[in-house]
Structures are given as C-alpha cells and as structure tokens.
Enzyme design. Structure first.
Site, PDB file in Angstrom:
ATOM      1  CB  CYS A 141      -0.975   0.123   1.272  1.00  0.00           C
ATOM      2  SG  CYS A 141      -1.882   1.687   1.280  1.00  0.00           S
TER       3      CYS A 141
ATOM      4  CB  CYS B 193       0.898   1.444   4.232  1.00  0.00           C
ATOM      5  SG  CYS B 193      -0.648   0.989   4.860  1.00  0.00           S
TER       6      CYS B 193
ATOM      7  CG  ASP C  14      -3.304  14.309  -4.899  1.00  0.00           C
ATOM      8  OD1 ASP C  14      -4.281  13.811  -4.441  1.00  0.00           O
ATOM      9  OD2 ASP C  14      -2.608  14.205  -5.854  1.00  0.00           O
TER      10      ASP C  14
ATOM     11  CG  HIS D 210      -4.128  -0.705   4.862  1.00  0.00           C
ATOM     12  ND1 HIS D 210      -3.855  -0.205   3.912  1.00  0.00           N
ATOM     13  CD2 HIS D 210      -5.167  -1.651   4.437  1.00  0.00           C
ATOM     14  CE1 HIS D 210      -4.497  -0.354   2.742  1.00  0.00           C
ATOM     15  NE2 HIS D 210      -5.122  -1.429   3.017  1.00  0.00           N
TER      16      HIS D 210
ATOM     17  CG  ASN E 121     -13.061  10.004  -4.840  1.00  0.00           C
ATOM     18  OD1 ASN E 121     -14.042  10.714  -5.069  1.00  0.00           O
ATOM     19  ND2 ASN E 121     -11.761  10.733  -5.308  1.00  0.00           N
TER      20      ASN E 121
ATOM     21  N   GLY F 204     -14.591   6.181  -7.771  1.00  0.00           N
ATOM     22  CA  GLY F 204     -13.416   6.398  -8.484  1.00  0.00           C
ATOM     23  C   GLY F 204     -12.231   6.386  -7.456  1.00  0.00           C
TER      24      GLY F 204
ATOM     25  CG  HIS G 155      -4.326   3.777   3.495  1.00  0.00           C
ATOM     26  ND1 HIS G 155      -3.309   3.202   4.034  1.00  0.00           N
ATOM     27  CD2 HIS G 155      -4.641   4.721   4.425  1.00  0.00           C
ATOM     28  CE1 HIS G 155      -3.145   3.445   5.170  1.00  0.00           C
ATOM     29  NE2 HIS G 155      -3.767   4.719   5.458  1.00  0.00           N
TER      30      HIS G 155
ATOM     31  CG  HIS H 276      -7.390   8.882   0.263  1.00  0.00           C
ATOM     32  ND1 HIS H 276      -7.504   7.533  -0.215  1.00  0.00           N
ATOM     33  CD2 HIS H 276      -7.683   9.602  -1.066  1.00  0.00           C
ATOM     34  CE1 HIS H 276      -7.830   7.657  -1.665  1.00  0.00           C
ATOM     35  NE2 HIS H 276      -8.092   8.511  -1.989  1.00  0.00           N
TER      36      HIS H 276
ATOM     37  CG  HIS I 214      -9.263  13.728  -2.242  1.00  0.00           C
ATOM     38  ND1 HIS I 214      -8.247  13.752  -3.216  1.00  0.00           N
ATOM     39  CD2 HIS I 214      -9.727  12.585  -2.396  1.00  0.00           C
ATOM     40  CE1 HIS I 214      -8.092  12.658  -3.937  1.00  0.00           C
ATOM     41  NE2 HIS I 214      -8.965  11.882  -3.083  1.00  0.00           N
TER      42      HIS I 214
HETATM   43  P1  AMP Z   1      -8.365   8.563  -5.096  1.00  0.00           P
HETATM   44  O1  AMP Z   1      -8.810   8.493  -6.544  1.00  0.00           O
HETATM   45  O2  AMP Z   1      -9.456   9.318  -4.126  1.00  0.00           O
HETATM   46  O3  AMP Z   1      -8.094   7.086  -4.608  1.00  0.00           O
HETATM   47  O4  AMP Z   1      -7.291   9.577  -4.806  1.00  0.00           O
HETATM   48  C1  AMP Z   1      -5.826   9.132  -4.890  1.00  0.00           C
HETATM   49  C2  AMP Z   1      -5.138  10.556  -4.900  1.00  0.00           C
HETATM   50  O5  AMP Z   1      -3.760   9.844  -4.539  1.00  0.00           O
HETATM   51  C3  AMP Z   1      -4.888  10.973  -6.145  1.00  0.00           C
HETATM   52  O6  AMP Z   1      -5.377  12.101  -6.029  1.00  0.00           O
HETATM   53  C4  AMP Z   1      -3.500  10.903  -6.601  1.00  0.00           C
HETATM   54  O7  AMP Z   1      -2.683  12.113  -7.061  1.00  0.00           O
HETATM   55  C5  AMP Z   1      -2.844  10.755  -4.998  1.00  0.00           C
HETATM   56  N1  AMP Z   1      -1.584   9.950  -5.021  1.00  0.00           N
HETATM   57  C6  AMP Z   1      -1.281   8.910  -5.666  1.00  0.00           C
HETATM   58  N2  AMP Z   1       0.084   8.557  -5.116  1.00  0.00           N
HETATM   59  C7  AMP Z   1       0.431   9.550  -4.439  1.00  0.00           C
HETATM   60  C8  AMP Z   1       1.676   9.745  -3.938  1.00  0.00           C
HETATM   61  N3  AMP Z   1       2.759   9.066  -3.953  1.00  0.00           N
HETATM   62  N4  AMP Z   1       1.931  10.994  -3.172  1.00  0.00           N
HETATM   63  C9  AMP Z   1       1.137  11.790  -3.184  1.00  0.00           C
HETATM   64  N5  AMP Z   1      -0.093  11.656  -3.551  1.00  0.00           N
HETATM   65  C10 AMP Z   1      -0.437  10.617  -4.332  1.00  0.00           C
END
Ligand code: AMP
Length: 115
Positions: free
Chosen positions: A5, A8, A31, A47, A88, A94, A99, A101, A103
């Site tokens: 992950c 993680c 992000d 997690h 999301n 989407g 994990h 999160h 936004h």
């Molecule tokens: P979601 O579509 O809600 O699952 O959003 C996942 C978010 O994680 C997206 O906005 C990606 O740009 C962000 N993301 C993916 N990998 C990384 C990373 N290594 N560092 C920071 N953000 C990330």
C-alpha cells in the site's frame, strides 16, 4: 500496514512525500497530482480501505479527523474562504488508492455537482 500500500509506505516514510502535519494517528501530505492550488490528503496511519470498512466499534477512533482538518485548514489560512473535503469511497466514486483518504482542496472556487 499492507506491504504494497502506497499510503502505508508514505506514513512509514518509506516513500517520499511532502508531509505538512503528523500526529500519532494521522498524516497529512500534498497530493502528487494537485487539482487545486492546495490539495492535501489526510490519511489514518493504520491501514483501512475506506469508510465502508470501518467497524462500528472502531468508528470513534476516526472522529478526530475533523479536528485535524480544522487545524490544518486554519494553519493554512483557507478556512475563511472555504475549502472542499472529498472522500472517494469505492469503485463508483473512482477511489484509486485503497487506503482511506480525505482530499482537502482549497485556493479556488469549486463547482457542483461533481463529475
Ligand atoms: P482517489 O482517486 O480518491 O483514490 O485519490 C488518490 C489520490 O492519491 C490522487 O489524487 C493521487 O494524485 C494521489 N496520489 C497517488 N500517489 C501519491 C503519492 N505517492 N503521493 C501523493 N499523492 C499521491
């Protein structure tokens, strides 16, 4: 911790990220693909896939998320003009990273409804 992950790994500092807040339970970082002048992700260190996977017994462990959002947005000075918090949750929303999160988006006007 789930081996593969990415979030993680970020919380364990095994992958580089721009962390702007951290406590014993949560991490907030930038992000990598920002959709607004300020685009942060708030994650729990443990997690958990998404909201649907939080058990009723453990839901109280997540209620501090709101105070973290409040603290971070006040520190960044975006609380007055407003900001958007998005989760999301699952396939139809989407969700790409499995994990939980939050936004936190700020620094511009957002339209409604979302796409
Ligand atoms: P979601 O579509 O809600 O699952 O959003 C996942 C978010 O994680 C997206 O906005 C990606 O740009 C962000 N993301 C993916 N990998 C990384 C990373 N290594 N560092 C920071 N953000 C990330």
């Amino acid at each position: 911790m789930i081996e593969e992950c990415i979030f993680c790994k970020i919380s364990k500092k095994e992958i580089k990220s721009e962390i702007i807040y951290e406590d014993e339970d949560f991490v907030v970082f930038k992000d990598i693909n920002p959709q607004a002048p300020i685009h942060l992700l708030l994650i729990p260190k443990i997690h958990i896939e998404n909201i649907s996977r939080i058990s009723l017994e453990s839901v109280k462990n997540f209620n501090r998320i709101f105070s973290v959002i409040k603290e971070v947005t006040e520190k960044l000075g975006v609380d007055k003009d407003g900001y958007r918090v998005v989760v999301n949750n699952g396939k139809n929303a989407g969700q790409e990273v499995n994990h939980l999160h939050f936004h936190i988006l700020a620094g511009r006007k957002f339209s409604w409804p979302p796409g």
